[in-house]
Structure formats: C-alpha cells, structure tokens
Motif scaffolding. Structure first.
Motif, mmCIF file in Angstrom:
data_model
loop_
_atom_site.group_PDB
_atom_site.id
_atom_site.type_symbol
_atom_site.label_atom_id
_atom_site.label_comp_id
_atom_site.label_asym_id
_atom_site.label_seq_id
_atom_site.Cartn_x
_atom_site.Cartn_y
_atom_site.Cartn_z
ATOM 1 N N SER A 89 40.855 39.142 54.227
ATOM 2 C CA SER A 89 39.696 38.269 54.087
ATOM 3 C C SER A 89 38.646 38.927 53.201
ATOM 4 O O SER A 89 38.530 40.153 53.182
ATOM 5 C CB SER A 89 39.078 38.001 55.460
ATOM 6 O OG SER A 89 37.844 37.328 55.300
ATOM 7 N N MET A 90 37.883 38.094 52.497
ATOM 8 C CA MET A 90 36.763 38.630 51.724
ATOM 9 C C MET A 90 35.461 38.492 52.496
ATOM 10 O O MET A 90 34.387 38.763 51.973
ATOM 11 C CB MET A 90 36.656 37.911 50.388
ATOM 12 C CG MET A 90 37.716 38.360 49.417
ATOM 13 S SD MET A 90 37.433 37.656 47.800
ATOM 14 C CE MET A 90 38.656 38.584 46.867
ATOM 15 N N GLY A 132 28.587 28.985 48.627
ATOM 16 C CA GLY A 132 29.632 29.974 48.421
ATOM 17 C C GLY A 132 29.999 30.063 46.954
ATOM 18 O O GLY A 132 29.368 29.410 46.102
ATOM 19 N N GLY A 133 31.023 30.854 46.683
ATOM 20 C CA GLY A 133 31.473 31.036 45.307
ATOM 21 C C GLY A 133 31.965 29.734 44.695
ATOM 22 O O GLY A 133 31.850 29.527 43.480
ATOM 23 N N THR A 134 32.513 28.867 45.525
ATOM 24 C CA THR A 134 33.022 27.594 45.008
ATOM 25 C C THR A 134 31.881 26.750 44.444
ATOM 26 O O THR A 134 31.948 26.291 43.303
ATOM 27 C CB THR A 134 33.764 26.833 46.128
ATOM 28 O OG1 THR A 134 34.869 27.655 46.546
ATOM 29 C CG2 THR A 134 34.289 25.494 45.638
ATOM 30 N N ASN A 168 30.543 28.353 41.244
ATOM 31 C CA ASN A 168 31.389 28.133 40.064
ATOM 32 C C ASN A 168 31.306 26.684 39.587
ATOM 33 O O ASN A 168 31.293 26.424 38.378
ATOM 34 C CB ASN A 168 32.842 28.523 40.367
ATOM 35 C CG ASN A 168 33.023 30.041 40.430
ATOM 36 O OD1 ASN A 168 32.228 30.783 39.865
ATOM 37 N ND2 ASN A 168 34.064 30.484 41.104
ATOM 38 N N HIS A 203 40.107 31.785 40.394
ATOM 39 C CA HIS A 203 40.065 31.193 41.731
ATOM 40 C C HIS A 203 40.229 29.671 41.665
ATOM 41 O O HIS A 203 39.853 29.041 40.672
ATOM 42 C CB HIS A 203 38.714 31.542 42.381
ATOM 43 C CG HIS A 203 38.617 31.131 43.814
ATOM 44 N ND1 HIS A 203 37.926 30.019 44.221
ATOM 45 C CD2 HIS A 203 39.147 31.684 44.936
ATOM 46 C CE1 HIS A 203 38.016 29.908 45.540
ATOM 47 N NE2 HIS A 203 38.748 30.906 45.994
ATOM 48 N N THR A 252 40.458 37.484 42.608
ATOM 49 C CA THR A 252 40.752 37.200 44.008
ATOM 50 C C THR A 252 41.962 38.002 44.497
ATOM 51 O O THR A 252 41.938 38.564 45.588
ATOM 52 C CB THR A 252 41.025 35.687 44.167
ATOM 53 O OG1 THR A 252 39.894 34.980 43.672
ATOM 54 C CG2 THR A 252 41.265 35.311 45.620
ATOM 55 N N ASP A 302 32.835 35.055 36.876
ATOM 56 C CA ASP A 302 33.001 34.919 38.325
ATOM 57 C C ASP A 302 33.092 36.310 38.942
ATOM 58 O O ASP A 302 34.130 36.963 38.902
ATOM 59 C CB ASP A 302 34.252 34.094 38.638
ATOM 60 C CG ASP A 302 34.420 33.874 40.140
ATOM 61 O OD1 ASP A 302 33.565 34.355 40.913
ATOM 62 O OD2 ASP A 302 35.415 33.220 40.533
ATOM 63 N N ALA A 335 32.172 36.707 42.186
ATOM 64 C CA ALA A 335 31.892 36.322 43.572
ATOM 65 C C ALA A 335 32.088 37.522 44.492
ATOM 66 O O ALA A 335 31.244 37.823 45.334
ATOM 67 C CB ALA A 335 32.812 35.171 43.987
ATOM 68 N N HIS A 364 27.785 36.535 50.877
ATOM 69 C CA HIS A 364 28.595 36.446 52.110
ATOM 70 C C HIS A 364 29.969 37.114 51.979
ATOM 71 O O HIS A 364 30.764 37.049 52.911
ATOM 72 C CB HIS A 364 28.671 35.014 52.672
ATOM 73 C CG HIS A 364 29.504 34.015 51.924
ATOM 74 N ND1 HIS A 364 29.349 32.660 52.113
ATOM 75 C CD2 HIS A 364 30.496 34.129 51.022
ATOM 76 C CE1 HIS A 364 30.213 31.997 51.352
ATOM 77 N NE2 HIS A 364 30.925 32.862 50.677
ATOM 78 N N LYS A 365 30.202 37.780 50.862
ATOM 79 C CA LYS A 365 31.412 38.618 50.763
ATOM 80 C C LYS A 365 30.973 40.076 50.978
ATOM 81 O O LYS A 365 30.646 40.445 52.103
ATOM 82 C CB LYS A 365 32.102 38.365 49.417
ATOM 83 C CG LYS A 365 32.626 36.919 49.299
ATOM 84 C CD LYS A 365 33.477 36.707 48.070
ATOM 85 C CE LYS A 365 34.201 35.373 48.096
ATOM 86 N NZ LYS A 365 33.336 34.209 47.795
ATOM 87 N N ARG A 399 48.056 40.864 49.734
ATOM 88 C CA ARG A 399 46.764 41.446 49.399
ATOM 89 C C ARG A 399 46.040 41.966 50.644
ATOM 90 O O ARG A 399 45.962 41.272 51.656
ATOM 91 C CB ARG A 399 45.880 40.390 48.750
ATOM 92 C CG ARG A 399 44.452 40.866 48.510
ATOM 93 C CD ARG A 399 43.529 39.739 48.118
ATOM 94 N NE ARG A 399 43.141 38.913 49.257
ATOM 95 C CZ ARG A 399 42.265 37.923 49.194
ATOM 96 N NH1 ARG A 399 41.721 37.600 48.036
ATOM 97 N NH2 ARG A 399 41.946 37.225 50.260
#
Ligand code: 0PR
Length: 380
Positions: free
Chosen positions: A28-29, A85-87, A90, A115, A163, A188, A190, A224-225, A354
């Motif tokens: 998890s990130m 978030g990153g989404t 982006n 991502h 990622t 990116d 993130a 939040h990462k 990963r």
C-alpha cells in the motif's frame, strides 16, 4: 439501535479489515496517519473548503500548505489545492492543459508506467491517451515520446516515482521537449514528491524533476501517501496562478460568498488539509528526512534479502522505498496467492510483485516476510 449496539456491531464488522500495525500490508502507498494529524482532524472535522469564505482560517491554512509544498519543490509561488488524492490532482492537471490548449479534442502522452488516473482523465474529457514504451531502465523512452508528439498533443506526463517501481522519468529532458514543442508537461509525483526532496537532502543522487525544470507546469504530490496525512489529502501544484486560472468555475451563491472552484469536487475536507499543515509544522524537514532515512534503510535491507533468495530477483535496484520482486520460474500470480494465504498483502503488477516500505513497516515484519517467501518458493 443504541449507540452501544452500533459501536459493537461496527467493531465486529471492521474486525475483517487489515491494519497497518500488523505489518502485513506491504503493498500500500498509504499508512497509519500520524497521531497529531488524527487529533487535529477530529477537532476540525466540519470544515468545508468547498465554501472557503465561511472558513477563512482554513483557507489560509490550505494556502500555507501549498506554499510549504511549493517551497519544497522549488517554487514558493506555486498555486494549487489539497484535493481528494492523486487521481483528482492528475485529472485537474490534464483539465488545465486541455483548457489552456484551447482544443476540445486531442491527446495526452504518458509513459507505459503511468497510473490509471490518466486513463480516467482521458475518458472523462474525451481525449486520446497514448502510452509510450519504457527503456530497459523502466523510464520513458524519449525518442519514442518525441515521435508521438504532434499538433493534437495537449499534454505529456512524466512520473517521479512510478506506481510499480518508484522510478523517476528524465523530467529535465522531458521539460526541454515540452518547451520546444510547446506542450504542457505535468509531473506525477503523487508518491515521490514527498520522498525525493528528502533523499536529495540525505545525500542520495536525485536528478532534477521538480519546478527547477523550466517546462514543468504542474506537479501532483500527495500528503496522504508518504506525508502520513489522513485521507483525503492529495496535492496539485501549478507553476503559477495563470495556469490554475484555466480551471476556475465561478460559484456565485455560496453562503460564504462567491469563489472560483478549481477542484473537481465541491464540498471538500478542510480537516485533512489542516491535519497536513499540523504535520508539516510538527515534523518539519528534519522529521521527514528521518522518516525517509528509516524507510530507505529497510528498503536496502529487503533488497539485499531478495537478492539472497533462491528463485527471486529484484526487478531493478530500488530508487526510493518501493521494491519490485520477480521470479526465475514461479508465476507471480501464484506466489501472490500463497503470500495472501499467509496473510501478506502485496501489489500484483502481473510480471512482478511490489512492496512499498511505508512508515508502518518494521524490520521484523520484513524478516518474517522473507522467511515465508523463501518457504513458498522452495515448495512450489
Ligand atoms: N499517481 C501515482 C504515481 C500513484 O501511484 C497513485 C496511487 C496515484 C497517482 C493516484 O493516487 P490516489 O490513489 O490518491 O488517487 N498509487 C497507489 C497505487 O495505485 C494507490 C494505493 C494506495 C493503492 C493504497 C493501494 C493502497 O493500499 O498503488
């Protein structure tokens, strides 16, 4: 139902969830938020940055967070928002590029390693998305990128901390390409955005990837990462307000008074933004350097253990706290399943697994994990 009954039922249901403290979440990130962030979040839970003039204090804090992030990424004048978030970050960047280009249709060019949020962005805006193959180093192939750029191109994207493997694209070269061909470059970062600056301070060799590269128009960097902030805390920074203005949509009727929204969402959490501010102030550069130093030490430990594991190999030497593990003959999907049976949760990227060494991981977790992995590989 009484409060007591509800709380009892809730803890029964949530019993099924995995928790970070067990050390079993290796893919998890995200991580357990810092205790100070939790305290601040609870106290500021009702703040809504969707109607910012009702909460001018919270708005001031968001601006300070953006300024701190901008300063870290070598542009204190950056404008932006803390978002879901990153989404969302982006999607906002691609929307800014699309609006700036003046084109309704067009294409975005991203590395093969990009991502999925870029697929979402392209689909939402009716853009074509082209994925550029990677080199043997798992970075974007610049020659191919150059070939793909044409008059339809709205934006190109570079990744600072992919990622899957945490590798960093040659952002400075991409910035030259972007400037020459007059296209928007979004980075990116993130995950990597709160790792790379501290690696550089710790003396690791880090290429130029942030606003120091002239053509970089925007950067995603998520508290939040690796920032250990509570969800939702993604981050989007634009080089200047000029760029960000392309996102503004006026909301005239708000209780606090008219404002422009740049974000996709309207009502949005102020608490996570304020918690991020508190963490930045509390940990500071020194605190985050220490977090990164510890995660990198564990990353190097895991990498050397993987190299000494028969049947397993590193996909490549880790650049940041992300380790890709591949296998000589074992099917990664089967190894992943066997690891899950033993309670481990890694990320399955098809040809490799990963591990992300987040702050909740301790050395004893990794020792136990490597032991289980070796047993699984021996018995396949
Ligand atoms: N950009 C990059 C480079 C990312 O790795 C991610 C997410 C995003 C953007 C999107 O960020 P949000 O998920 O905040 O919208 N990377 C993680 C991943 O896909 C997200 C994640 C987090 C996955 C926790 C699993 C998990 O348990 O691996």
């Amino acid at each position: 139902m009484s409060e007591e009954q509800i709380l009892r039922e809730l803890s029964e249901i949530l019993e099924e969830d995995m928790d970070y403290e067990s050390g079993r979440i290796l893919g998890s990130m995200c991580t357990k938020p810092h205790p100070l962030a939790v305290k601040v979040f609870q106290r500021t839970i009702e703040k809504n940055l969707g109607d910012p003039l009702l909460f001018p204090g919270a708005l001031k804090i968001e601006r300070e967070v953006i300024r701190m992030l901008g300063t870290l990424l070598h542009n204190p004048d950056a404008h932006g928002n803390i978002v879901t978030g990153g989404t969302e970050a982006n999607i906002m960047a691609i929307r800014a590029a699309r609006n700036m280009s003046g084109k309704k249709h067009g294409k975005i060019i991203v590395p093969e390693s990009a991502h999925v949020s870029f697929d979402k962005a392209a689909e939402l805006m009716g853009l074509k998305i082209i994925r550029v193959p990677l080199t043997e180093e798992y970075i974007v192939d610049l020659d191919k990128l150059n070939e793909y750029i044409d008059r339809e191109t709205i934006a190109i994207v570079g990744i600072a901390g992919t990622t899957g493997l945490g590798v960093v694209d040659p952002i400075d070269k991409m910035a030259e390409i972007a400037t020459d061909s007059k296209v928007y470059l979004h980075v990116d970062a993130a995950f990597g955005g709160l790792v790379l600056p501290f690696l550089e301070m710790l003396g690791y060799k880090v290429p130029i990837w942030d606003f120091r590269a002239e053509g970089v128009m925007s950067i995603t960097v998520d508290p939040h990462k690796m920032g250990m902030a509570p969800i939702p805390a993604g981050g989007i920074l634009f080089r200047s307000e000029e760029i960000m203005k392309h996102l503004y949509i006026k909301v005239p009727y708000l209780a606090g008074g008219a404002v422009n929204h740049a974000t996709i969402v309207g009502t949005r959490s102020g608490a996570s933004v304020i918690a991020t501010w508190a963490l930045f102030k509390h940990l500071g550069i020194k605190g985050y350097m220490e977090v990164i130093r510890r995660c990198m030490k564990l990353t190097e430990f895991l990498a050397s253990e993987i190299e000494r594991t028969p049947g397993a190999q590193l996909v490549r030497k880790p650049i940041m706290n992300i380790v890709g593990i591949k296998f000589d003959s074992a099917d990664p999907g089967i190894v992943d399943r066997k690891l899950r049976e033993r309670g481990w949760a890694l990320g399955n990227f098809g040809s490799f697994l990963r591990v992300v060494i987040m702050p909740h991981i301790r050395k004893e977790h990794l020792v136990e994990f490597v032991g289980d992995l070796r047993e699984i590989l021996e018995n396949l």
